[in-house]
Write a protein that holds these residues in place. Structure first.
Motif, PDB file in Angstrom:
ATOM      1  N   THR A  64      36.912 -34.542  -3.380  1.00  0.00           N
ATOM      2  CA  THR A  64      37.441 -35.417  -4.423  1.00  0.00           C
ATOM      3  C   THR A  64      38.146 -36.645  -3.874  1.00  0.00           C
ATOM      4  OG1 THR A  64      39.449 -34.058  -4.504  1.00  0.00           O
ATOM      5  CG2 THR A  64      37.682 -33.522  -6.057  1.00  0.00           C
ATOM      6  N   GLY A  65      38.444 -36.652  -2.598  1.00  0.00           N
ATOM      7  CA  GLY A  65      39.072 -37.813  -1.981  1.00  0.00           C
ATOM      8  C   GLY A  65      39.452 -37.519  -0.544  1.00  0.00           C
ATOM      9  N   ARG A  85      31.069 -47.858   1.933  1.00  0.00           N
ATOM     10  CA  ARG A  85      29.686 -47.406   1.780  1.00  0.00           C
ATOM     11  C   ARG A  85      29.584 -45.899   1.559  1.00  0.00           C
ATOM     12  NH1 ARG A  85      29.486 -51.124   6.174  1.00  0.00           N
ATOM     13  NH2 ARG A  85      29.482 -49.417   7.690  1.00  0.00           N
ATOM     14  N   ALA A  86      30.715 -45.210   1.533  1.00  0.00           N
ATOM     15  CA  ALA A  86      30.712 -43.752   1.388  1.00  0.00           C
ATOM     16  C   ALA A  86      30.510 -43.349  -0.066  1.00  0.00           C
ATOM     17  CB  ALA A  86      32.015 -43.172   1.917  1.00  0.00           C
ATOM     18  N   ALA A  87      29.983 -42.161  -0.270  1.00  0.00           N
ATOM     19  CA  ALA A  87      29.740 -41.656  -1.617  1.00  0.00           C
ATOM     20  C   ALA A  87      30.987 -41.065  -2.257  1.00  0.00           C
ATOM     21  CB  ALA A  87      28.632 -40.602  -1.579  1.00  0.00           C
ATOM     22  N   VAL A  88      32.011 -40.781  -1.454  1.00  0.00           N
ATOM     23  CA  VAL A  88      33.271 -40.251  -1.974  1.00  0.00           C
ATOM     24  C   VAL A  88      34.364 -41.284  -1.729  1.00  0.00           C
ATOM     25  CG1 VAL A  88      32.523 -37.892  -1.520  1.00  0.00           C
ATOM     26  CG2 VAL A  88      33.929 -39.071   0.173  1.00  0.00           C
ATOM     27  N   ARG A  89      35.466 -41.151  -2.443  1.00  0.00           N
ATOM     28  CA  ARG A  89      36.572 -42.088  -2.264  1.00  0.00           C
ATOM     29  C   ARG A  89      37.279 -41.793  -0.943  1.00  0.00           C
ATOM     30  NH1 ARG A  89      41.789 -43.511  -6.170  1.00  0.00           N
ATOM     31  NH2 ARG A  89      42.896 -44.704  -4.564  1.00  0.00           N
ATOM     32  N   ILE A  90      37.433 -42.830  -0.125  1.00  0.00           N
ATOM     33  CA  ILE A  90      38.105 -42.709   1.168  1.00  0.00           C
ATOM     34  C   ILE A  90      39.124 -43.822   1.288  1.00  0.00           C
ATOM     35  CG2 ILE A  90      37.831 -42.725   3.678  1.00  0.00           C
ATOM     36  CD1 ILE A  90      35.020 -41.614   3.283  1.00  0.00           C
ATOM     37  N   ASP A  91      40.376 -43.449   1.510  1.00  0.00           N
ATOM     38  CA  ASP A  91      41.462 -44.402   1.731  1.00  0.00           C
ATOM     39  C   ASP A  91      41.831 -44.369   3.205  1.00  0.00           C
ATOM     40  OD1 ASP A  91      41.810 -45.139  -1.034  1.00  0.00           O
ATOM     41  OD2 ASP A  91      42.700 -43.148  -1.319  1.00  0.00           O
ATOM     42  N   VAL A  92      41.639 -45.486   3.894  1.00  0.00           N
ATOM     43  CA  VAL A  92      41.905 -45.584   5.332  1.00  0.00           C
ATOM     44  C   VAL A  92      43.287 -46.198   5.535  1.00  0.00           C
ATOM     45  CG1 VAL A  92      41.125 -46.517   7.532  1.00  0.00           C
ATOM     46  CG2 VAL A  92      39.447 -45.856   5.791  1.00  0.00           C
ATOM     47  N   THR A  93      44.106 -45.552   6.349  1.00  0.00           N
ATOM     48  CA  THR A  93      45.458 -46.035   6.573  1.00  0.00           C
ATOM     49  C   THR A  93      45.876 -45.802   8.016  1.00  0.00           C
ATOM     50  OG1 THR A  93      47.746 -45.922   5.737  1.00  0.00           O
ATOM     51  CG2 THR A  93      46.552 -43.844   5.921  1.00  0.00           C
TER      52      THR A  93
END
Length: 211
Positions: free
Chosen positions: A61-62, A82-90
C-alpha cells in the motif's frame, strides 16, 4: 551526532552504472524473489538508485524509501515516479530511522547491512519500526564458505574495499546480526553471484526474518 546526509559522489555514479549491469545479468531475479508476496506498509532502508521499486507487488500500500546519499536519492526519486505502488523517497540514516514505532508491516534491505558502520544499531531500529510479526526481507553480501576465503575477505575489509565501495564489507555474518537484533529467520538461501564465481564479493544470502 550523525547527519542524514552521506556523500559518496564517485561511488554513487559507479554504483548506478554497475547495479544496472548486474540486474541485467541475473540480480533482477533475486530482487523479484526478495519482494514477492509483500503487502501493506513497507520501509526500504538504503534504497540506492531505486532498482527495487518496479518490483514491489500491488498488495503493497505504500513504501517509505530511505537513502542518505543525495545523488542516489535523486535517481531513486525518478525511479519512484515509474513504480506501480506509491513510493516516498527521503533522506535518513539506518541507525536513526525517521519513523514511529510499529509503523510498518515489512522492511527491506538490499546490500545495505554490509555497508553500515553499525549494522546492529540499524537492525534494532528496523525492529523498532516494524509491527509485531512484521517481516524483514534481506539480500546481502555475506561471509565466505571456507576459512581461507574468509581470511581474504577480512584482509579486504580491513584495508581498501570499504573505501572503494561506499563502506561495503565483503565478509559480514548478516544472519547472525539479524538474529542478535531479536529477529527469527524463517527463510535463508545462500548463493553465489555471479553463479559459480567464488570471489570475495560473490557470497550472498537472501532471506526473510520476522520480528
Amino acid at each position: 551526532m550523525p547527519t542524514s546526509r552521506i556523500s559518496h559522489p564517485v561511488f554513487a555514479r559507479f554504483y548506478t552504472r554497475v547495479s544496472e549491469v548486474l540486474d541485467h545479468h541475473g540480480l533482477a531475479e533475486h530482487r523479484r524473489a526478495l519482494l514477492a508476496g509483500l503487502s501493506g506498509r513497507v520501509i526500504e532502508i538504503g534504497a540506492g538508485n531505486g532498482l527495487n521499486f518496479a518490483r514491489y507487488p500491488p498488495a503493497v500500500t505504500g513504501v517509505v524509501a530511505i537513502e542518505p546519499e543525495p545523488r542516489l536519492r535523486a535517481t531513486a526519486r525518478l525511479a519512484a515516479t515509474r513504480a506501480a505502488v506509491r513510493i516516498d523517497v527521503t533522506g535518513g540514516l539506518a541507525e536513526q530511522l525517521p519513523a514511529a514505532e510499529g509503523r510498518f508491516d515489512a522492511a527491506v534491505v538490499t546490500f545495505v547491512l554490509c555497508s553500515l558502520a553499525d549494522p546492529g544499531a540499524a537492525l534494532m531500529e528496523i525492529h523498532r519500526v516494524l509491527v509485531p510479526g512484521g517481516q524483514l526481507r534481506f539480500l546481502e553480501h555475506v561471509r565466505a564458505d571456507t576459512p581461507g576465503r574468509v581470511r581474504v575477505q577480512r584482509l579486504l575489509d580491513a584495508t581498501v574495499w570499504p573505501r572503494l565501495a561506499g563502506g561495503c564489507h565483503t565478509g559480514r555474518d548478516s544472519a547472525a546480526e539479524i538474529r542478535a537484533a531479536g529477529f527469527t529467520i524463517e527463510k535463508l538461501e545462500r548463493f553465489l553471484f555471479p553463479a559459480g564465481v567464488r570471489s570475495p564479493i560473490s557470497f550472498c544470502a537472501r532471506g526473510l526474518a520476522r520480528r
